[in-house]
Every structure is written in structure tokens, then in C-alpha cells.
Write a protein that holds these residues in place. Structure first.
Motif, PDB file in Angstrom:
ATOM      1  N   HIS A  70       0.844  -1.200   0.000  1.00  0.00           N
ATOM      2  CA  HIS A  70       0.000   0.000   0.000  1.00  0.00           C
ATOM      3  C   HIS A  70       0.882   1.254   0.000  1.00  0.00           C
ATOM      4  O   HIS A  70       0.740   2.154   0.829  1.00  0.00           O
ATOM      5  N   ILE A  73      -0.531   4.853   0.109  1.00  0.00           N
ATOM      6  CA  ILE A  73      -0.887   5.303   1.459  1.00  0.00           C
ATOM      7  C   ILE A  73       0.385   5.662   2.226  1.00  0.00           C
ATOM      8  O   ILE A  73       0.438   6.685   2.916  1.00  0.00           O
ATOM      9  N   ALA A 119       2.873   8.566  -4.095  1.00  0.00           N
ATOM     10  CA  ALA A 119       1.426   8.483  -3.900  1.00  0.00           C
ATOM     11  C   ALA A 119       0.693   8.566  -5.234  1.00  0.00           C
ATOM     12  O   ALA A 119      -0.323   7.895  -5.431  1.00  0.00           O
TER      13      ALA A 119
END
Length: 131
Positions: A70, A73, A119
């Protein structure tokens, strides 16, 4: 070399470099304590326990970046961490140059820009999420 492979290697390089460099700051805080951070937070009128959130931005998020778990994040968490660091510790340097003529906050700016790029770009296929 295949352009897709080049992009994935570039994302890997960005993630691992930012992750390791920020993680070193987190390890230093784990070893040296967080009293300086909690003091800065309290000086702004906020509860001192919020200073412990730095461990999310400087330990958890970098590990997410390194693994590619992830990573978008993780990049956002590092970006928020850097914005808070700039506000709490570096506002007086925002319009300053260093002794070599560069921006006084060039390291913080590079960390912030790289975190935002990750991101936006995502982790690439050389990651736990593999995307």
C-alpha cells in the motif's frame, strides 16, 4: 530495455530510497526518545501524545514504502509527516537559503515531493502489491 520495466525500476528506486532515508530518522527517534517532538507539539497547544504519530510517518510508512505494501498510502503518510515537520520545526526557514545558496528546506522539500510522487505513481510491479 522495456519502457514498462524501466518505469517499475524507477518506482522501486524512489520507494526504497525514500523509505530507507525516512526510516533512519524514525530509528533515531526510537533510540533517542520523542521528548523533543512531544515538546514541539505541546508548544503548539496540542496534546503531547500526538507527537507519537511521528512513528507512523517515520517507521510504519517507510516500511510500507520499502515493501511496496500500500505504497500510495505510505507516500501520503510520509507527505503528511513532512508537512507537520515543516510547520512545527521549520517555518522560520521557509523563505531562507542555506550557506551554499540552495533552499534551506531542500531535504524536507525533496522528501515531500518524492512522497507525493510515489502516492501518485503507485508502487510498480516490484512490490508486495505488485501493481
Amino acid at each position: 530495455m522495456n519502457p514498462a520495466l524501466q518505469q517499475d525500476l524507477g518506482k522501486l528506486l524512489l520507494r526504497v530510497t525514500l523509505g530507507v532515508l525516512i526510516l533512519l530518522h524514525g530509528i533515531a527517534k526510537l533510540n533517542g526518545g520523542l521528548s523533543g517532538i512531544t515538546g514541539m507539539v505541546e508548544a503548539q497547544g496540542l496534546p503531547g501524545f500526538l507527537g507519537y504519530a511521528v512513528l507512523i510517518g517515520e517507521v510504519v510508512a517507510p516500511l510500507m514504502l520499502i515493501a511496496g505494501f500500500h505504497a500510495r498510502i505510505g507516500g501520503l503518510l510520509v507527505a503528511v509527516n513532512m508537512l507537520v515537520a515543516i510547520v512545527l520545526a521549520h517555518m522560520g526557514q521557509l523563505a531562507s537559503l542555506n550557506g551554499q545558496g540552495g533552499w534551506a528546506l531542500e531535504l524536507q522539500g525533496m522528501f515531500l515531493g518524492t512522497a507525493l510522487a510515489i502516492a501518485l505513481l503507485g508502487p510498480g510491479r516490484f512490490s508486495v502489491n505488485g501493481r
